[in-house]
Design an enzyme around this catalytic site. Structure first.
Site, PDB file in Angstrom:
ATOM      1  N   LYS A 114       0.823  -1.211   0.000  1.00 17.53           N
ATOM      2  CA  LYS A 114       0.000   0.000   0.000  1.00 17.53           C
ATOM      3  C   LYS A 114       0.863   1.269   0.000  1.00 17.53           C
ATOM      4  O   LYS A 114       0.415   2.331  -0.412  1.00 17.53           O
ATOM      5  CB  LYS A 114      -0.960  -0.010   1.181  1.00 17.53           C
TER       6      LYS A 114
HETATM    7  C1  PLP Z   1      -4.254  -4.527   0.287  1.00 16.75           C
HETATM    8  C2  PLP Z   1      -3.449  -5.764   0.152  1.00 16.75           C
HETATM    9  C3  PLP Z   1      -3.740  -6.739  -0.833  1.00 16.75           C
HETATM   10  C4  PLP Z   1      -4.918  -6.622  -1.792  1.00 16.75           C
HETATM   11  O1  PLP Z   1      -4.728  -5.643  -2.774  1.00 16.75           O
HETATM   12  P1  PLP Z   1      -5.971  -5.090  -3.631  1.00 16.75           P
HETATM   13  O2  PLP Z   1      -5.454  -3.953  -4.417  1.00 16.75           O
HETATM   14  O3  PLP Z   1      -6.995  -4.673  -2.608  1.00 16.75           O
HETATM   15  O4  PLP Z   1      -6.457  -6.216  -4.481  1.00 16.75           O
HETATM   16  C5  PLP Z   1      -2.915  -7.859  -0.917  1.00 16.75           C
HETATM   17  N1  PLP Z   1      -1.885  -8.034  -0.062  1.00 16.75           N
HETATM   18  C6  PLP Z   1      -1.581  -7.125   0.900  1.00 16.75           C
HETATM   19  C7  PLP Z   1      -0.439  -7.402   1.812  1.00 16.75           C
HETATM   20  C8  PLP Z   1      -2.347  -5.962   1.030  1.00 16.75           C
HETATM   21  O5  PLP Z   1      -2.036  -5.065   2.006  1.00 16.75           O
END
Ligand code: PLP
Length: 498
Positions: A114
């Site tokens: 993120k």
């Molecule tokens: C948010 C997140 C995801 C999922 O990503 P999306 O864009 O919501 O599909 C997968 N792995 C981790 C570690 C995340 O923090």
């Protein structure tokens, strides 16, 4: 000039700065570009000689056409640099074994992917406010189940013209996630535990966003609410960059020749990450397939196989909690594009999803989805087994989310026989979800009874991998935010904090 429209009103026509400032359209739809800019193979090949920031500026300026080159490079350089990221490459590619590569998106300050978007979003937002003549300061409100809250705090901390307030369920996040948040520094940040679960926190935040009395009171103080959630175009667009970057790196390493197709495997929750890849393909990136990997909450697997989206099922708490999602918001953008920008149709499907819990896109669109996507899922036992096997065979540590992706990739190869070079998108450091990783790798009596902080040391000692800077000595940092509030007092808490 690229303008933006809403998936529920194609008549809307606004600049990228406006789309980023608004986050969500007044109709409830998501903003999408009216046309997708094209990038030639020569341009992609030339990216192999650029560093990550140059690649980012090159891609972003195709979408954020109302930002100047200078503004974009300022945003990019503030977001992706040595003091924020532990890898020079920002999104490095690691060879796992023949034909299989890992793109590590977790070298940012919070050790999860993120950061790739939330490090740059605050800078986009501040510039977007100025461009659109907005004089107020922004207050970002976040309800978090773990990863997003910390990533947003790190992104917004000490960014001028912004303040951020994060609410997390008091007993609903891991110890590491909690300490990451309550030790957050920055003069514009506030963090509160909520007595309740994630839904309570999220409901509270949604209520505050639409509280007319509070909003008008804030207006008098020159303050305005905004959100940093994953449907904001400003969070999606920086994610397109690393798909090009991965491809350019494979060219640079002479693993592929320009024009050769590759696959991406993406551990998916809200469908933001994988959708960014799909946009990269639409721009001209040579991709064979996107492999959508889910955990036990396998709504997307069923949808991609059948065209029927059905959230009417039990929500399962898994070892890959950031993918525990039954409504993947960003999917709306994909079905909008594949329906030929049919805003009425998309509005109808989303209404059915809200009112009846499911919708069906029909055989034509379902067929189109299958041209670009393949889907599979990994149960928790398989996920942990994958962590163990990959460590044994390749001496590489996977976190639980990335392990879901690797397991689904194995299933893909068994089912299709496709040996196209493939990049697994790795979304978290194995240290961030160390409890499950340690359980997968070590004997029970070595793990049992140890805190997550002790397990950081155990994992590091036994594997020789070093603990990421952001997680080191977390339990010894000063707690700066120890307030907890009742779920009904969240509004008061916000009111009192400015
Ligand atoms: C948010 C997140 C995801 C999922 O990503 P999306 O864009 O919501 O599909 C997968 N792995 C981790 C570690 C995340 O923090």
């Amino acid at each position: 000039m690229i303008l933006y429209e809403s998936t529920r009103n194609s008549q809307e026509s606004i600049s990228s700065a406006d789309a980023i400032k608004r986050g969500i359209s007044p109709t409830g739809g998501l903003y999408v570009p009216k046309s997708i800019p094209a990038i030639t193979l020569e341009e992609i090949a030339s990216m192999s000689k650029m560093n990550y920031n140059e690649r980012a500026i090159f891609i972003l300026k195709h979408f954020l056409t109302d930002f100047t080159d200078n503004e974009l490079s300022e945003c990019v350089n503030k977001a992706y640099n040595n003091s924020k990221f532990s890898s020079e490459d920002i999104a490095p590619i690691v060879d796992l074994n023949e034909n299989l590569y890992i793109m590590e998106l977790w070298h940012g300050p919070t050790c999860a992917f993120k950061d790739m978007a939330l490090q740059i979003l605050p800078h986009f937002l501040v510039k977007a406010m100025k461009k659109t003549g907005e004089k107020s300061e922004i207050i970002i409100l976040v309800a978090t189940s773990g990863d997003t809250g910390k990533a947003a705090l790190e992104g917004f901390a000490d960014v001028e013209g912004t303040r951020i307030i994060v609410f997390y369920p008091e007993n609903g996040v891991s110890e590491i996630q909690k300490y990451q948040m309550i030790t957050q520094t920055g003069k514009n940040v506030k963090v509160f535990g909520v007595k309740g679960n994630f839904d309570d926190a999220q409901t509270g935040v949604k209520k505050i966003f639409t509280d007319e009395e509070l909003i008008s009171q804030m207006g008098k103080n020159n303050l305005k609410f905004s959100s940093a959630n994953s449907i904001n175009w400003g969070r999606l667009v920086p994610q397109i960059v690393y798909y090009f970057s991965a491809y350019a790196d494979l060219i640079r390493k002479e693993k592929i020749s320009p024009g050769q197709k590759i696959n991406f495997v993406v551990p998916t929750g809200n469908f933001g990450n994988i959708l960014a890849g799909y946009y990269a393909k639409c721009m001209g990136l040579p991709v064979n397939r996107f492999i959508c990997a889910s955990n036990d909450n396998n709504v997307l697997t069923d949808f991609i196989k059948t065209g029927h989206y059905d959230k009417r099922r039990e929500f399962i708490k898994t070892v890959s909690p950031s993918m525990d999602i039954l409504i993947s918001s960003n999917l709306e953008r994909l079905i909008y594009a594949l329906s030929g920008n049919d805003d009425n149709q998309v509005s109808q499907w989303m209404k059915e999803l809200t009112e009846e819990g499911h919708y069906n896109v029909g055989p034509e669109i379902s067929g189109k989805i299958k041209e670009d996507f393949w889907a599979g899922w990994s149960n928790q036992h398989e996920t942990l087994k994958t962590i163990e096997l990959v460590y044994k065979d390749d001496n590489y540590l996977l976190d639980t989310h990335t392990a879901v992706a690797v397991d689904v990739y194995d299933k893909y190869v068994i089912t299709t026989g496709d040996l196209t070079p493939t990049v697994v998108v790795s979304t978290a450091s194995p240290f961030k979800f160390n409890n499950s990783v340690c359980k997968a790798l070590f004997a029970e009596d070595e793990v049992e009874g140890k805190s997550e902080f002790e397990l950081l040391n155990l994992l590091s000692k036994k594997t020789g991998w070093s603990i990421p800077e952001g997680l080191k000595n977390l339990d010894k940092k000063t707690v700066l935010h120890d307030s907890v509030c009742e779920k009904n007092d969240m509004k008061d808490v916000v009111r009192k904090s400015f």
